[in-house]
Design a protein around this motif. Structure first.
Motif, PDB file in Angstrom:
ATOM      1  N   UNK A  86      78.907  69.567  28.458  1.00 51.43           N
ATOM      2  CA  UNK A  86      78.725  70.561  27.327  1.00 51.43           C
ATOM      3  C   UNK A  86      77.428  70.234  26.806  1.00 51.43           C
ATOM      4  N   UNK A  87      76.422  69.552  27.263  1.00 45.87           N
ATOM      5  CA  UNK A  87      75.275  69.596  26.496  1.00 45.87           C
ATOM      6  C   UNK A  87      74.530  70.515  26.794  1.00 45.87           C
ATOM      7  N   UNK A  88      73.733  71.121  25.590  1.00 42.90           N
ATOM      8  CA  UNK A  88      72.984  72.403  25.646  1.00 42.90           C
ATOM      9  C   UNK A  88      72.018  72.587  26.782  1.00 42.90           C
ATOM     10  N   UNK A  89      71.667  73.647  27.847  1.00 47.64           N
ATOM     11  CA  UNK A  89      70.846  73.688  29.165  1.00 47.64           C
ATOM     12  C   UNK A  89      69.202  72.953  28.404  1.00 47.64           C
ATOM     13  N   UNK A  90      68.828  73.462  27.063  1.00 47.38           N
ATOM     14  CA  UNK A  90      67.544  73.204  26.523  1.00 47.38           C
ATOM     15  C   UNK A  90      67.313  71.960  26.428  1.00 47.38           C
ATOM     16  N   UNK A  91      68.431  71.128  26.439  1.00 44.12           N
ATOM     17  CA  UNK A  91      68.096  69.525  26.518  1.00 44.12           C
ATOM     18  C   UNK A  91      67.968  68.914  27.823  1.00 44.12           C
ATOM     19  N   UNK A 109      69.047  70.537  37.519  1.00 43.33           N
ATOM     20  CA  UNK A 109      68.735  71.765  37.379  1.00 43.33           C
ATOM     21  C   UNK A 109      69.255  72.318  35.995  1.00 43.33           C
ATOM     22  N   UNK A 110      68.513  72.570  35.024  1.00 40.79           N
ATOM     23  CA  UNK A 110      68.976  73.042  33.670  1.00 40.79           C
ATOM     24  C   UNK A 110      69.884  74.409  33.838  1.00 40.79           C
ATOM     25  N   UNK A 111      69.512  75.293  34.620  1.00 39.52           N
ATOM     26  CA  UNK A 111      70.142  76.685  34.731  1.00 39.52           C
ATOM     27  C   UNK A 111      71.581  76.359  35.353  1.00 39.52           C
ATOM     28  N   UNK A 112      71.579  75.125  36.270  1.00 38.45           N
ATOM     29  CA  UNK A 112      72.932  75.200  37.053  1.00 38.45           C
ATOM     30  C   UNK A 112      74.104  74.470  36.196  1.00 38.45           C
ATOM     31  N   UNK A 113      73.416  73.454  35.432  1.00 38.15           N
ATOM     32  CA  UNK A 113      74.162  72.932  34.537  1.00 38.15           C
ATOM     33  C   UNK A 113      74.722  73.693  33.348  1.00 38.15           C
ATOM     34  N   UNK A 114      73.781  74.462  33.015  1.00 38.03           N
ATOM     35  CA  UNK A 114      74.282  75.742  32.094  1.00 38.03           C
ATOM     36  C   UNK A 114      75.577  76.624  32.599  1.00 38.03           C
ATOM     37  N   UNK A 115      75.483  76.923  33.686  1.00 37.93           N
ATOM     38  CA  UNK A 115      76.422  77.702  34.196  1.00 37.93           C
ATOM     39  C   UNK A 115      77.759  76.948  34.391  1.00 37.93           C
ATOM     40  N   UNK A 117      79.310  74.944  32.003  1.00 36.23           N
ATOM     41  CA  UNK A 117      79.730  74.690  30.605  1.00 36.23           C
ATOM     42  C   UNK A 117      81.211  75.424  30.599  1.00 36.23           C
ATOM     43  N   UNK A 118      81.640  76.540  31.202  1.00 38.94           N
ATOM     44  CA  UNK A 118      82.732  76.921  31.213  1.00 38.94           C
ATOM     45  C   UNK A 118      83.868  76.072  31.768  1.00 38.94           C
ATOM     46  N   UNK A 119      83.303  75.522  33.235  1.00 36.10           N
ATOM     47  CA  UNK A 119      84.220  74.541  33.662  1.00 36.10           C
ATOM     48  C   UNK A 119      84.275  73.552  33.047  1.00 36.10           C
ATOM     49  N   UNK A 120      83.349  72.834  32.402  1.00 36.98           N
ATOM     50  CA  UNK A 120      83.624  71.547  31.615  1.00 36.98           C
ATOM     51  C   UNK A 120      84.619  71.779  30.414  1.00 36.98           C
ATOM     52  N   UNK A 121      84.218  72.956  29.698  1.00 38.74           N
ATOM     53  CA  UNK A 121      85.305  73.391  28.785  1.00 38.74           C
ATOM     54  C   UNK A 121      86.961  73.357  29.172  1.00 38.74           C
ATOM     55  N   UNK A 122      87.029  74.065  30.399  1.00 37.99           N
ATOM     56  CA  UNK A 122      88.334  73.888  31.225  1.00 37.99           C
ATOM     57  C   UNK A 122      88.890  72.649  31.443  1.00 37.99           C
TER      58      UNK A 122
END
Length: 322
Positions: A86-91, A109-115, A117-122
């Motif tokens: 859940x760490x923000x991609x800008x980090x 890959x920051x953009x891939x990690x950002x995508x 986040x919904x799965x990690x919330x699940x």
């Protein structure tokens, strides 16, 4: 993030993770071993607190192993992976991301990690669903004890950290100033009073409990070296005191079959992340749950470093001889 000159120059410790505990010149790594060291040297029988309070109505039952497993194999593994996700991609775009790529052993890959986040919330929602029945009774701790145990501490830390880091709190420090803090309620759609009333009540009850505890922490100015001189004058532990108590002694032959005997040169590294930063030194003592080495690198202090064996790999350095 590296560099950590205080750890490397003072203790010759290349170990990447925190916290690290110094009891005199005995250095303990990893929370799992740190807790056992504190319980051993500052026992409840002498008036200190404990993370293993007595089990209500069944004082003779020792639940310690189950709680240690809960902390090591649940909250510190899959639950931690969910909250870290859940760490923000800008980090990840800051120097923190570069540092963690080295720690993990592959590019991030920051953009891939950002995508993700919904799965990690699940995934977080899944963990909370599994945990909710444990806290269905108002006022209950994770284990039916009068005060919180290690189970409560480990679970609370992961949830508190996950909520805060997802919101962007503390990311300025985490990224070494690479990005600014924020206030965005990311976890709220999953962790809220309506969806998880038991966990929600427990979470806030735990915060109330810890707010009543005294805070003995003292911050030492970075310019001060008094603490180093204090440690320098502290005698090392006697051989019979070196290992934290365990249920059984070291196996009589298994470690010897691998060449893990006193005096040999070994490397110790985590079995997950940080494997490329092993701590190398002379094996001082090894038990069924703990390994102690004297670092090969020179440092300001002559120390011995203690690692847990759970979650770590101990290997004889190739070509090492007694």
């Amino acid at each position: 993030m590296l560099p950590r000159p205080l750890l490397t120059s003072t203790f010759a410790l290349s170990y990447r993770k925190i916290p690290v505990l110094a009891i005199g010149r005995e250095i303990y790594c990893d929370t799992s071993l740190i807790i056992e060291a504190l319980e051993n040297f500052f026992p409840a029988s002498q008036g200190w607190g404990t993370v293993y309070p007595k089990f209500e109505g069944l004082d003779e039952w020792t639940y310690k192993g189950l709680v240690r497993g809960f902390a090591s194999f649940w909250t510190d593994k899959p639950l931690f992976r969910s909250t870290t996700g859940l760490i923000p991609s800008r980090v990840w775009s800051s120097s923190f991301g570069t540092d963690r790529a080295q720690l993990i052993g592959h590019a991030l890959d920051p953009s891939k990690l950002a995508s993700k986040i919904p799965q990690n919330l699940a995934n977080l929602d899944l963990h909370l669903s599994l945990l909710e029945p444990t806290f269905s009774k108002p006022g209950a701790w994770a284990v039916p004890t009068k005060t919180p145990s290690l189970a409560d501490i480990s679970l609370y830390y992961q949830l508190r950290w996950g909520v805060d880091i997802a919101a962007g709190r503390g990311v300025y420090d985490l990224s070494g100033g690479g990005t600014g803090d924020a206030e965005e309620d990311v976890v709220g759609e999953v962790f809220n009073e309506g969806r998880y009333p038991g966990l929600w009540a427990w979470f806030h009850a735990f915060e109330t409990y810890i707010s009543t505890l005294p805070d003995p922490q003292t911050t030492v100015p970075s310019s001060s070296t008094t603490w180093i001189e204090t440690l320098r004058q502290t005698p090392l532990l006697a051989d019979e005191q070196l290992l934290v108590p365990t249920a059984v002694e070291q196996h009589p032959s298994l470690d010897k079959q691998r060449g893990l005997v006193k005096g040999v040169s070994v490397s110790v590294a985590p079995d997950d992340t940080g494997r490329d930063n092993p701590t190398v030194g002379t094996l001082v003592k090894i038990g069924v749950e703990e390994v102690i080495i004297q670092p090969s690198e020179k440092a300001e202090l002559d120390v011995r470093v203690h690692f847990p064996r759970l979650g770590f790999v101990v290997k004889v350095v190739e070509g090492a001889k007694l």
